[in-house]
Design an enzyme around this catalytic site. Structure first.
Site, PDB file in Angstrom:
ATOM      1  N   ASP A   2      22.173  23.029  62.640  1.00  0.00           N
ATOM      2  CA  ASP A   2      23.517  22.494  62.919  1.00  0.00           C
ATOM      3  C   ASP A   2      23.589  21.964  64.348  1.00  0.00           C
ATOM      4  OD1 ASP A   2      24.222  23.466  60.382  1.00  0.00           O
ATOM      5  OD2 ASP A   2      24.571  25.450  61.225  1.00  0.00           O
ATOM      6  N   HIS A  27      26.973  28.983  58.938  1.00  0.00           N
ATOM      7  CA  HIS A  27      26.006  27.921  58.651  1.00  0.00           C
ATOM      8  C   HIS A  27      26.274  27.239  57.309  1.00  0.00           C
ATOM      9  CE1 HIS A  27      22.251  25.731  58.555  1.00  0.00           C
ATOM     10  NE2 HIS A  27      21.878  26.370  57.455  1.00  0.00           N
TER      11      HIS A  27
HETATM   12  N1  LIG Z   1      19.005  27.498  57.618  1.00  0.00           N
HETATM   13  C1  LIG Z   1      18.744  26.199  57.437  1.00  0.00           C
HETATM   14  O1  LIG Z   1      18.951  25.402  58.357  1.00  0.00           O
HETATM   15  C2  LIG Z   1      18.198  25.679  56.147  1.00  0.00           C
HETATM   16  C3  LIG Z   1      18.140  24.309  55.887  1.00  0.00           C
HETATM   17  C4  LIG Z   1      17.600  23.860  54.687  1.00  0.00           C
HETATM   18  C5  LIG Z   1      17.149  24.782  53.760  1.00  0.00           C
HETATM   19  N2  LIG Z   1      17.242  26.115  54.032  1.00  0.00           N
HETATM   20  C6  LIG Z   1      16.747  27.151  53.094  1.00  0.00           C
HETATM   21  O2  LIG Z   1      15.346  27.274  53.255  1.00  0.00           O
HETATM   22  C7  LIG Z   1      14.748  27.753  52.049  1.00  0.00           C
HETATM   23  C8  LIG Z   1      13.584  26.895  51.640  1.00  0.00           C
HETATM   24  O3  LIG Z   1      14.027  25.578  51.395  1.00  0.00           O
HETATM   25  P1  LIG Z   1      13.019  24.452  50.895  1.00  0.00           P
HETATM   26  O4  LIG Z   1      13.773  23.178  50.802  1.00  0.00           O
HETATM   27  O5  LIG Z   1      11.765  24.535  51.720  1.00  0.00           O
HETATM   28  O6  LIG Z   1      12.753  24.994  49.421  1.00  0.00           O
HETATM   29  P2  LIG Z   1      11.482  24.726  48.501  1.00  0.00           P
HETATM   30  O7  LIG Z   1      11.951  24.979  47.101  1.00  0.00           O
HETATM   31  O8  LIG Z   1      10.824  23.423  48.851  1.00  0.00           O
HETATM   32  O9  LIG Z   1      10.458  25.870  48.928  1.00  0.00           O
HETATM   33  C9  LIG Z   1      10.700  27.225  48.610  1.00  0.00           C
HETATM   34  C10 LIG Z   1       9.351  27.941  48.639  1.00  0.00           C
HETATM   35  O10 LIG Z   1       9.574  29.340  48.400  1.00  0.00           O
HETATM   36  C11 LIG Z   1       8.558  29.806  47.516  1.00  0.00           C
HETATM   37  N3  LIG Z   1       9.045  31.031  46.838  1.00  0.00           N
HETATM   38  C12 LIG Z   1       9.833  31.105  45.746  1.00  0.00           C
HETATM   39  N4  LIG Z   1      10.033  32.381  45.415  1.00  0.00           N
HETATM   40  C13 LIG Z   1       9.386  33.143  46.308  1.00  0.00           C
HETATM   41  C14 LIG Z   1       9.219  34.542  46.482  1.00  0.00           C
HETATM   42  N5  LIG Z   1       9.779  35.412  45.649  1.00  0.00           N
HETATM   43  N6  LIG Z   1       8.472  34.972  47.521  1.00  0.00           N
HETATM   44  C15 LIG Z   1       7.912  34.111  48.374  1.00  0.00           C
HETATM   45  N7  LIG Z   1       8.032  32.768  48.271  1.00  0.00           N
HETATM   46  C16 LIG Z   1       8.765  32.298  47.247  1.00  0.00           C
HETATM   47  C17 LIG Z   1       8.305  28.650  46.581  1.00  0.00           C
HETATM   48  O11 LIG Z   1       7.028  28.751  45.988  1.00  0.00           O
HETATM   49  C18 LIG Z   1       8.382  27.459  47.559  1.00  0.00           C
HETATM   50  O12 LIG Z   1       7.127  27.196  48.163  1.00  0.00           O
HETATM   51  C19 LIG Z   1      15.877  27.781  51.039  1.00  0.00           C
HETATM   52  O13 LIG Z   1      16.379  29.102  51.017  1.00  0.00           O
HETATM   53  C20 LIG Z   1      16.921  26.867  51.649  1.00  0.00           C
HETATM   54  O14 LIG Z   1      18.198  27.219  51.225  1.00  0.00           O
HETATM   55  C21 LIG Z   1      17.746  26.564  55.202  1.00  0.00           C
END
Ligand SMILES: NC(=O)c1ccc[n+]([C@@H]2O[C@H](COP(=O)([O-])OP(=O)(O)OC[C@H]3O[C@@H](n4cnc5c(N)ncnc54)[C@H](O)[C@@H]3O)[C@@H](O)[C@H]2O)c1
Length: 229
Positions: A62, A89
């Site tokens: 953010d 957030h």
């Molecule tokens: N805080 C922030 O600024 C912010 C911004 C964007 C996304 N996010 C969050 O980040 C996370 C990842 O987002 P992304 O776009 O990379 O998602 P993505 O779907 O591309 O990747 C998720 C990964 O997690 C793995 N995974 C699934 N279940 C799992 C488990 N039980 N144990 C370990 N690994 C597991 C999957 O294999 C995959 O590689 C999400 O929770 C999303 O909401 C946070």
């Protein structure tokens, strides 16, 4: 239901941390951060290893978006245009304190341009999801934000003084209203959270944004706690 899936993943990670690295600093980035941080806190609390100075929700994306979007209006370099973003957030809980940025005067508080900028900062994630059209969310900028925050924390843990950045932590600021976690400027130190800053001088318009954020934040935090009952 992705938030439900993330909630279980985060809870299971917290349980594994309790067993294997109970003194770790934990940086939670899985969404919804407003609820996943309370999930981790309650899980650690139940196990007797909770130390609020070592638990952080990463809200740096953010800050990155606020700096970028404000700079594009003010004609400044985003790297030199920090913006303190407080609250939580997601959506309305994201409150950019543009008046406290050196470039903040480029947008008049309360004007249509200010409203549009605040909205863009609050819902920037949706813009990315739409642009990627089913291919995911803000993966690269999230990784950038995570690296940025992690580096700041590592530098503070090593003893560098004066590192202050917004992060979602257990906070006294609105605790009397039942809001246990809040993001504000936090000074990081050798043990993690060193000092939580208050909101300083905010404008009446920014106060309205805070007022709108609080009930939603409270709901999100309670939802996280309820998940661990
Ligand atoms: N805080 C922030 O600024 C912010 C911004 C964007 C996304 N996010 C969050 O980040 C996370 C990842 O987002 P992304 O776009 O990379 O998602 P993505 O779907 O591309 O990747 C998720 C990964 O997690 C793995 N995974 C699934 N279940 C799992 C488990 N039980 N144990 C370990 N690994 C597991 C999957 O294999 C995959 O590689 C999400 O929770 C999303 O909401 C946070």
């Amino acid at each position: 239901d992705i938030p439900q899936i993330n909630a279980s993943i985060v809870r299971d990670f917290a349980t594994a941390i309790v067993r294997n690295v109970p003194k770790a600093h934990i940086l939670v980035i899985s969404n919804p951060v407003n609820s996943t941080v309370p999930i981790v806190a309650r899980t650690l609390e139940k196990a007797g290893t909770y130390d609020p100075t070592r638990l952080f929700g990463i809200t740096t994306l953010d800050v990155v978006r606020a700096s970028r979007f404000l700079s594009s209006i003010a004609g400044t370099d985003p790297a030199q245009t920090p913006v303190t973003v407080v609250g939580g957030h997601s959506g309305v809980t994201i409150v950019p304190l543009l008046s406290q940025s050196s470039a903040g005067t480029a947008v008049e508080q309360g004007s249509e341009a200010w409203k549009a900028l605040v909205h863009r900062i609050q819902y920037g994630g949706d813009e990315v999801v739409q642009a990627k059209d089913g291919a995911g969310s803000a993966t690269l900028s999230m990784a950038y934000a995570a690296a940025k925050f992690t580096n700041l924390l590592l530098r503070a843990l090593k003893g560098e003084a004066g590192i202050v950045t917004p992060t979602f932590v257990k906070s006294p600021l609105f605790a009397s209203q039942g809001i246990e976690f809040f993001s504000s400027a936090v000074e990081l130190g050798p043990n993690g959270v060193k000092k939580i800053h208050d909101l300083d001088n905010i404008t009446a318009q920014e106060q309205e944004l805070v007022n709108a954020a609080l009930p939603e934040l409270k709901k999100n935090i309670e939802k996280g706690f309820a998940f661990v009952q």
